[in-house]
Design a protein around this motif. Structure first.
Motif, PDB file in Angstrom:
ATOM      1  N   ALA A 266      30.541  18.554  29.174  1.00 38.87           N
ATOM      2  CA  ALA A 266      30.948  18.068  27.489  1.00 38.87           C
ATOM      3  C   ALA A 266      29.853  18.605  26.697  1.00 38.87           C
ATOM      4  CB  ALA A 266      31.828  16.813  27.246  1.00 38.87           C
TER       5      ALA A 266
ATOM      6  N   CYS B  75      32.477  14.720  34.336  1.00 36.74           N
ATOM      7  CA  CYS B  75      33.486  15.163  33.346  1.00 36.74           C
ATOM      8  C   CYS B  75      32.722  15.348  31.210  1.00 36.74           C
ATOM      9  CB  CYS B  75      34.635  14.272  32.935  1.00 36.74           C
ATOM     10  SG  CYS B  75      35.717  14.182  31.335  1.00 36.74           S
ATOM     11  N   CYS B  76      31.663  13.717  31.646  1.00 33.96           N
ATOM     12  CA  CYS B  76      30.473  13.763  30.355  1.00 33.96           C
ATOM     13  C   CYS B  76      29.736  15.432  29.988  1.00 33.96           C
ATOM     14  CB  CYS B  76      30.001  12.897  30.232  1.00 33.96           C
ATOM     15  SG  CYS B  76      30.786  11.528  30.474  1.00 33.96           S
TER      16      CYS B  76
ATOM     17  N   VAL C  45      38.986   8.986  34.221  1.00 36.43           N
ATOM     18  CA  VAL C  45      38.779  10.550  33.936  1.00 36.43           C
ATOM     19  C   VAL C  45      39.345  11.330  33.092  1.00 36.43           C
ATOM     20  CG1 VAL C  45      38.175  12.857  35.090  1.00 36.43           C
ATOM     21  CG2 VAL C  45      37.887  10.818  36.517  1.00 36.43           C
ATOM     22  N   ASN C  46      40.923  11.459  33.975  1.00 34.18           N
ATOM     23  CA  ASN C  46      42.031  12.617  32.292  1.00 34.18           C
ATOM     24  C   ASN C  46      41.569  11.754  31.289  1.00 34.18           C
ATOM     25  OD1 ASN C  46      41.987  13.923  34.376  1.00 34.18           O
ATOM     26  ND2 ASN C  46      44.524  12.770  34.927  1.00 34.18           N
TER      27      ASN C  46
ATOM     28  N   ALA D  68      38.359  12.571  29.708  1.00 31.82           N
ATOM     29  CA  ALA D  68      38.288  14.391  29.392  1.00 31.82           C
ATOM     30  C   ALA D  68      38.849  13.901  27.902  1.00 31.82           C
ATOM     31  CB  ALA D  68      38.671  14.764  30.085  1.00 31.82           C
ATOM     32  N   GLN D  69      40.042  13.453  27.756  1.00 31.01           N
ATOM     33  CA  GLN D  69      40.170  13.882  26.511  1.00 31.01           C
ATOM     34  C   GLN D  69      39.952  12.876  25.036  1.00 31.01           C
ATOM     35  OE1 GLN D  69      44.646  12.519  26.994  1.00 31.01           O
ATOM     36  NE2 GLN D  69      44.973  14.162  28.822  1.00 31.01           N
TER      37      GLN D  69
END
Length: 407
Positions: free
Chosen positions: A208, A204-205, A169-170, A173-174
């Motif tokens: 964004a 997460c998507c 997940v991290n 995100a990056q």
């Protein structure tokens, strides 16, 4: 049962003792083969194939009525309350927590991916994000779609083996940028057999503003599935793998707000008549894999869907723990990231090239009568084990002996 949560306590219950070698009687599988490869193209039970054959015979009695007046809503009035495809779509959608009007049939998950990519509006410099764990055909389709529109295919590198789903997940995100127009995520990866933390990755998507297309080829039937709760925009999967439908049976679920701009890869008579009608008729073909899918889901319910998934998951985890300990490794992922498949490292003495993988796979098949994929990943060989209710730990033990004979 939630495979996004810790499953250390998940063990087969007493009512699962009927599973194992005796279940092979429900399939046409060659009895001389140890079949540890259900995940590749599936295997359809005899009972479901009988339903499909009955549908074929009914179709051939009155082909024009069956295909042109009863199958979809395109060709005018019918005596049926619902077109055949819509009835089947409702049953399949219910199985995955969805509504029938949001689901259409496609031949396979790759077709569903191509439908979304073919309808995607890209400007030069726009990005499609995919991971290094994606299925090769999906990667090819994404690269083609990006290149033809002047976009870029961006590959997110996810480590394998993996110690924590949070790391994925991290990293996602990056990797997202203001130019990311679509993220393609697996639910269960094909080669590495990982159950990804899809809901968290989709959130997460969504934060964004990036739409998510899910390749769920291996998920339906293998793990509990409630598509609307995942928070994704598009979800395509196969029913001919773990959901026991006949070959050539996939589906595409689309969030209602995304349906108007989506079109099938084959444009036909339904153009301009809405999401469902565009996909329900793309030319003359055999629709019986789709129409037989509800019978496959009913069979799984009769056998005990939760019990099947628990048995298969437990066997895959047993295989992972036992084989890696035998060969001096650790399982490549936590238990919560495995469904009913496991991809496990092989001893270094067996080789480290694709040619070595091919030689070992065919040696297992032709000399030991064992069907299991051998992969070359990250400079070493791996074996992917599929656990279906007709498999037992004895099958895994036979695989271990055969592999060790080649060291």
């Amino acid at each position: 049962m939630d495979f996004d949560q810790d499953t250390e306590a998940l063990e087969p219950s007493a009512n699962q003792t009927r599973f194992g070698r005796a279940m092979r009687a429900h399939w046409f599988l060659d009895p001389s083969i140890i079949y540890l490869n259900h995940g590749t193209v599936g295997a359809t039970p005899k009972q479901v194939l009988a339903v499909q054959q009955a549908l074929r015979e009914e179709m051939e009695q009155q082909p024009a009525r069956f295909l042109l007046r009863e199958l979809s809503a395109l060709s005018g009035p019918s005596e049926r309350a619902l077109p055949r495809l819509r009835e089947a779509a409702q049953a399949v959608a219910r199985f995955m927590g969805a509504e029938g009007q949001d689901l259409v049939f496609v031949d396979n998950a790759t077709t569903g991916v191509n439908a979304v990519l073919g309808s995607l509006e890209l400007q030069p410099g726009d990005e499609i994000l995919i991971t290094n764990l994606a299925y090769g055909a999906v990667r090819n389709a994404a690269a083609f779609a990006a290149e033809r529109r002047g976009g870029r295919l961006v590959t997110l590198e996810l480590p394998f083996p993996v110690s924590s789903p949070a790391d994925y997940v991290n990293r996602l995100a990056q990797a997202l940028t203001p130019r990311t127009r679509l993220a393609i995520l697996d639910h269960i990866t094909s080669e590495t057999a990982l159950v990804l933390p899809l809901a968290a990755m989709a959130a997460c998507c969504r934060a964004a503003g990036v739409p998510v297309l899910v390749d769920g080829a291996h998920a339906p039937g293998a793990i509990p599935l409630d598509i609307p709760r995942l928070g994704v925009d598009y979800y395509t999967g196969n029913l001919h793998k773990w959901a026991l439908a006949p070959k050539g049976c996939g589906f595409l679920w689309v969030a209602p707000e995304r349906q108007q701009s989506l079109h099938p890869p084959v444009i036909s008579w339904g153009l301009g008549r809405g999401f469902v009608q565009e996909f329900d008729w793309v030319g003359t073909k055999d629709p019986t894999p789709f129409l037989a899918a509800p019978a496959a889901l009913e069979l799984m319910q009769a056998w005990g869907l939760d019990a099947m998934q628990a048995y298969n998951h437990h066997l895959a985890w047993q295989a992972a723990v036992w084989l890696t300990a035998r060969w001096g490794f650790e399982p490549p992922a936590p238990r919560a990231m495995l469904g009913c498949m496991a991809t496990l490292p092989l001893p270094a003495s067996l080789g480290n090239t694709r040619e070595d993988a091919v030689r070992l796979q065919y040696a297992l098949l032709y000399q030991h009568r064992i069907e299991a994929p051998i992969l070359c990943l990250n400079g070493r060989l791996w074996v992917r084990i599929s656990a279906q209710v007709y498999n037992t730990l004895e099958d895994v033990e036979a695989l271990a002996r055969a592999i060790e004979a080649w060291q």
